[in-house]
Design a protein around this motif. Sequence first.
Motif, PDB file in Angstrom:
ATOM      1  N   VAL A 188      -1.278   5.222  -9.563  1.00 44.80           N
ATOM      2  CA  VAL A 188      -2.127   5.734  -8.482  1.00 44.80           C
ATOM      3  C   VAL A 188      -1.342   6.787  -7.707  1.00 44.80           C
ATOM      4  O   VAL A 188      -0.280   6.494  -7.152  1.00 44.80           O
ATOM      5  N   LYS A 189      -1.853   8.007  -7.682  1.00 45.97           N
ATOM      6  CA  LYS A 189      -1.189   9.109  -6.999  1.00 45.97           C
ATOM      7  C   LYS A 189      -1.793   9.316  -5.615  1.00 45.97           C
ATOM      8  O   LYS A 189      -3.022   9.351  -5.463  1.00 45.97           O
ATOM      9  N   ILE A 190      -0.956   9.460  -4.632  1.00 44.23           N
ATOM     10  CA  ILE A 190      -1.398   9.808  -3.282  1.00 44.23           C
ATOM     11  C   ILE A 190      -1.313  11.325  -3.150  1.00 44.23           C
ATOM     12  O   ILE A 190      -0.224  11.898  -3.253  1.00 44.23           O
ATOM     13  N   PRO A 191      -2.452  12.021  -2.980  1.00 50.27           N
ATOM     14  CA  PRO A 191      -2.422  13.487  -2.937  1.00 50.27           C
ATOM     15  C   PRO A 191      -1.706  14.029  -1.703  1.00 50.27           C
ATOM     16  O   PRO A 191      -1.861  13.502  -0.600  1.00 50.27           O
ATOM     17  N   TRP A 192      -0.908  15.070  -1.928  1.00 49.78           N
ATOM     18  CA  TRP A 192      -0.250  15.770  -0.825  1.00 49.78           C
ATOM     19  C   TRP A 192       0.038  17.183  -1.296  1.00 49.78           C
ATOM     20  O   TRP A 192      -0.179  17.517  -2.467  1.00 49.78           O
ATOM     21  N   ASP A 193       0.517  18.056  -0.410  1.00 48.00           N
ATOM     22  CA  ASP A 193       0.655  19.470  -0.749  1.00 48.00           C
ATOM     23  C   ASP A 193       1.977  19.823  -1.418  1.00 48.00           C
ATOM     24  O   ASP A 193       2.214  20.982  -1.754  1.00 48.00           O
ATOM     25  N   GLY A 194       2.872  18.868  -1.600  1.00 42.89           N
ATOM     26  CA  GLY A 194       4.141  19.146  -2.274  1.00 42.89           C
ATOM     27  C   GLY A 194       5.171  19.823  -1.400  1.00 42.89           C
ATOM     28  O   GLY A 194       6.245  20.180  -1.875  1.00 42.89           O
ATOM     29  N   LEU A 195       4.873  20.006  -0.131  1.00 42.84           N
ATOM     30  CA  LEU A 195       5.800  20.637   0.800  1.00 42.84           C
ATOM     31  C   LEU A 195       6.300  19.603   1.794  1.00 42.84           C
ATOM     32  O   LEU A 195       5.581  18.662   2.142  1.00 42.84           O
ATOM     33  N   GLY A 196       7.524  19.773   2.262  1.00 45.41           N
ATOM     34  CA  GLY A 196       8.051  18.864   3.272  1.00 45.41           C
ATOM     35  C   GLY A 196       8.231  17.467   2.720  1.00 45.41           C
ATOM     36  O   GLY A 196       9.199  17.184   2.026  1.00 45.41           O
ATOM     37  N   PHE A 197       7.290  16.570   3.005  1.00 45.13           N
ATOM     38  CA  PHE A 197       7.416  15.185   2.562  1.00 45.13           C
ATOM     39  C   PHE A 197       6.038  14.532   2.550  1.00 45.13           C
ATOM     40  O   PHE A 197       5.124  14.958   3.259  1.00 45.13           O
ATOM     41  N   ILE A 198       5.875  13.509   1.727  1.00 44.53           N
ATOM     42  CA  ILE A 198       4.662  12.708   1.776  1.00 44.53           C
ATOM     43  C   ILE A 198       4.672  11.957   3.095  1.00 44.53           C
ATOM     44  O   ILE A 198       5.646  11.278   3.421  1.00 44.53           O
ATOM     45  N   ALA A 199       3.594  12.044   3.845  1.00 46.58           N
ATOM     46  CA  ALA A 199       3.562  11.495   5.192  1.00 46.58           C
ATOM     47  C   ALA A 199       2.531  10.375   5.314  1.00 46.58           C
ATOM     48  O   ALA A 199       1.619  10.259   4.489  1.00 46.58           O
ATOM     49  N   PRO A 200       2.646   9.541   6.345  1.00 41.31           N
ATOM     50  CA  PRO A 200       1.602   8.544   6.599  1.00 41.31           C
ATOM     51  C   PRO A 200       0.217   9.178   6.665  1.00 41.31           C
ATOM     52  O   PRO A 200      -0.765   8.604   6.201  1.00 41.31           O
ATOM     53  N   ALA A 201       0.146  10.389   7.230  1.00 42.88           N
ATOM     54  CA  ALA A 201      -1.142  11.077   7.344  1.00 42.88           C
ATOM     55  C   ALA A 201      -1.762  11.361   5.980  1.00 42.88           C
ATOM     56  O   ALA A 201      -2.991  11.446   5.857  1.00 42.88           O
ATOM     57  N   ASP A 202      -0.938  11.515   4.931  1.00 40.39           N
ATOM     58  CA  ASP A 202      -1.478  11.770   3.598  1.00 40.39           C
ATOM     59  C   ASP A 202      -2.240  10.560   3.061  1.00 40.39           C
ATOM     60  O   ASP A 202      -3.205  10.705   2.310  1.00 40.39           O
ATOM     61  N   PHE A 203      -1.826   9.354   3.448  1.00 36.13           N
ATOM     62  CA  PHE A 203      -2.571   8.155   3.057  1.00 36.13           C
ATOM     63  C   PHE A 203      -3.919   8.133   3.765  1.00 36.13           C
ATOM     64  O   PHE A 203      -4.951   7.815   3.163  1.00 36.13           O
ATOM     65  N   ALA A 204      -3.913   8.462   5.061  1.00 37.42           N
ATOM     66  CA  ALA A 204      -5.161   8.481   5.818  1.00 37.42           C
ATOM     67  C   ALA A 204      -6.104   9.568   5.322  1.00 37.42           C
ATOM     68  O   ALA A 204      -7.328   9.438   5.443  1.00 37.42           O
ATOM     69  N   SER A 205      -5.555  10.643   4.746  1.00 39.60           N
ATOM     70  CA  SER A 205      -6.371  11.765   4.267  1.00 39.60           C
ATOM     71  C   SER A 205      -6.906  11.559   2.858  1.00 39.60           C
ATOM     72  O   SER A 205      -7.770  12.308   2.412  1.00 39.60           O
ATOM     73  N   ASP A 206      -6.375  10.568   2.147  1.00 37.53           N
ATOM     74  CA  ASP A 206      -6.828  10.305   0.784  1.00 37.53           C
ATOM     75  C   ASP A 206      -8.268   9.780   0.834  1.00 37.53           C
ATOM     76  O   ASP A 206      -8.523   8.747   1.463  1.00 37.53           O
ATOM     77  N   PRO A 207      -9.225  10.453   0.193  1.00 39.44           N
ATOM     78  CA  PRO A 207     -10.623  10.005   0.255  1.00 39.44           C
ATOM     79  C   PRO A 207     -10.855   8.642  -0.382  1.00 39.44           C
ATOM     80  O   PRO A 207     -11.913   8.039  -0.190  1.00 39.44           O
ATOM     81  N   ARG A 208      -9.873   8.141  -1.119  1.00 41.06           N
ATOM     82  CA  ARG A 208     -10.021   6.822  -1.753  1.00 41.06           C
ATOM     83  C   ARG A 208      -9.482   5.687  -0.873  1.00 41.06           C
ATOM     84  O   ARG A 208      -9.560   4.526  -1.252  1.00 41.06           O
ATOM     85  N   VAL A 209      -8.975   6.036   0.301  1.00 38.90           N
ATOM     86  CA  VAL A 209      -8.447   5.027   1.231  1.00 38.90           C
ATOM     87  C   VAL A 209      -9.460   4.821   2.361  1.00 38.90           C
ATOM     88  O   VAL A 209      -9.865   5.772   3.025  1.00 38.90           O
ATOM     89  N   ASP A 210      -9.860   3.566   2.551  1.00 42.26           N
ATOM     90  CA  ASP A 210     -10.869   3.225   3.553  1.00 42.26           C
ATOM     91  C   ASP A 210     -10.267   2.355   4.652  1.00 42.26           C
ATOM     92  O   ASP A 210      -9.413   1.495   4.382  1.00 42.26           O
ATOM     93  N   ALA A 211     -10.747   2.554   5.872  1.00 43.30           N
ATOM     94  CA  ALA A 211     -10.370   1.687   6.980  1.00 43.30           C
ATOM     95  C   ALA A 211     -11.078   0.348   6.811  1.00 43.30           C
ATOM     96  O   ALA A 211     -12.264   0.288   6.517  1.00 43.30           O
TER      97      ALA A 211
END
Length: 205
Positions: A176-199
């Motif tokens: 399972v890949k968590i999408p991110w832009d490949g710059l800087g670092f994978i951040a907590p915000a990238d998990f929240a931005s993943d459309p497959r992650v639900d609250a």
Amino acid sequence: MTIDPAVLITLRPQPYAAIRAAVRDGDILLCSATDMFSRLIRWATKSPWSHVAIAFRMDDIDRVMVLECVEKLGVRAVPLSSFIARTSNGTEPYPGKILLARHRGMGAKARRKPMKKMAGFAFDRLGDRFSHVETLRIALRIVLGRFRKRLHPSLGPRNEFICSEYLARCFEAVGVKIPWDGLGFIAPADFASDPRVDAVAQIQT
């Protein structure tokens, strides 16, 4: 769908007992805290999300455990009750808000065996500790992440991670890949931005 930060206002906090009963293996804990290191991550990502961790049920011993990667200590496991009560440096009550979230890719019964693979990777990292040099490297990557800069290979994560990089590796263990832009670092915000992650629920702290 992407988790809107407004969920921390609109979603009524649920008590520990209700959350504990609802937790599934591989669930995500998204945090919005106000301590210094959390503020650094929130500043770098321009988001309210400062920390992320993963939960596993251990029903044979009647425990719900949370695995996380924290500065100075590295990778550790704590009971869910402790995770929501205090920070890794002992500050209590927890200075912020915590959201229980779930990746849709982990819901199928067919993932029972892959889940063991994820847990194996997550628990194998327990006890990894950081030197002061590694902690400084992590802080530098976070600062550079603010400006979305591509990192020199020497600055990329090796055996030291921030929380979200550790979690991303846990998910990668089961494809399972968590999408991110490949710059800087994978951040907590990238998990929240993943459309497959639900609250799922906000946790009462």
